[in-house]
Design an enzyme around this catalytic site. Sequence first.
Site, PDB file in Angstrom:
ATOM      1  CB  ALA A 255      30.333  47.011  28.754  1.00 63.46           C
ATOM      2  CG  ASP A 256      32.628  43.126  25.764  1.00 55.78           C
ATOM      3  OD1 ASP A 256      32.374  43.700  24.706  1.00 55.78           O
ATOM      4  OD2 ASP A 256      33.744  43.162  26.306  1.00 55.78           O
ATOM      5  CB  ILE A 257      28.185  40.122  29.809  1.00 55.35           C
ATOM      6  CG1 ILE A 257      29.502  39.347  29.915  1.00 55.35           C
ATOM      7  CG2 ILE A 257      27.021  39.241  30.256  1.00 55.35           C
ATOM      8  CD1 ILE A 257      29.945  39.055  31.338  1.00 55.35           C
TER       9      ILE A 257
ATOM     10  N   GLY B 194      25.858  41.443  24.551  1.00 52.32           N
ATOM     11  CA  GLY B 194      25.616  40.107  24.036  1.00 52.32           C
ATOM     12  C   GLY B 194      24.233  39.597  24.386  1.00 52.32           C
TER      13      GLY B 194
END
Length: 393
Positions: free
Chosen positions: A166-168, A171
């Site tokens: 989810a972060d990736i 980003g």
Amino acid sequence: MQPLKGITVVTLEHAIAAPFATRQLADLGARVIKIERPGVGDFARGYDERVRGLASHFVWTNRSKESLTLDVKHEEAQKILMRLILEEADVVVQNLAPGAAARLGLSYEALSQLKPGLIVCDISGYGSDGPYRDKKAYDLLIQSEAGFVSVTGTPDTPSKAGPSIADIAAGMYAYTNILAALMHRQQTGEGQRIDVSMLESLTEWMNYPLYYAFEGAAPPPRTGASHATIYPYGPFPAGDGKTVMLGLQNEREWKIFCEKVLLQPALASEERFSSNAKRSAGRAVLSALIIEAFSKLSAEQVAQQLEQAGIANAQVNSMSEVWAHPQLKARERWREVATPAGPIPALLPPGSWQHGAPRMDAVPALGQHTDAILGHQGYSAERIADLRAEGVV
């Protein structure tokens, strides 16, 4: 030539989503000034100590940046930060807690009045409005909210992805949107605000299972490392107890697989396996047939047969095997970057450039560039020492 050379990014970031976005901007040559809390820094610095005492997440997402320590709640620090943004920044990125940037006077609405060409990228869990606007968000929680966990794992046990996807995802969308905004500014002179939501980023990646479950249809089942809707596609044990990963995509490959790997050409014409949908529905029976055929061979022999037949296959590599992967070595994808703990290997960013090469500079120590940046703003060494004693930097 690095395409973003001359672009300066000031970032108030922590964890993964924003640092991953800005590291990729640094890869392209941007100057990235990372604002960190004095004495503590980005809390990802403390996630673990697996890289010679440094955190694995941090060394991955923070090379080629400058670290400036500022207690942004301090009035003097706010002046330093605002001057840095107004005098040098092309882009401001932040993934602070919901509402924190606005309280510091760093909203796009406030900054654009002072610097109309500025690009401001806000990264949050759920976006800047809507009923979930102020809800805290971490990677696992977004994987759950986006439905990823519901279709991942085994029938008995839902699972999250190992990496922070989810972060990736957030980003990556922050990175690409910033690139688009820079192109827009180059053409028009206009800055703009970018609002990136982790939930929306990962939900975009979930569109196949969403459409599979369209209008109330059943969602794709959880099938471990196998594909939920294509079969055979996944792991199968060989006779030596090792696992072979293989994948079939079409009827031509199914026929070849039966003839050259299973050595059962008649299987290809059996009605019960005559389409992918039927093979997927009958996977329990078909799995037993494949396992029986593979039981007479080692994993290496199965892989050789698959390769000779032109059937896609792979080895389930450990982390140590990925470090030593012959394809990455043959393509010279590893470089060495400096860190406060000494040089470490780092993978080149995906993609090969015909002209130039990505930037692969050091991972900064906490506050490593504070004196140089403040000195450039006209602060004397004595005044910087005073600010440090006061806890400003």
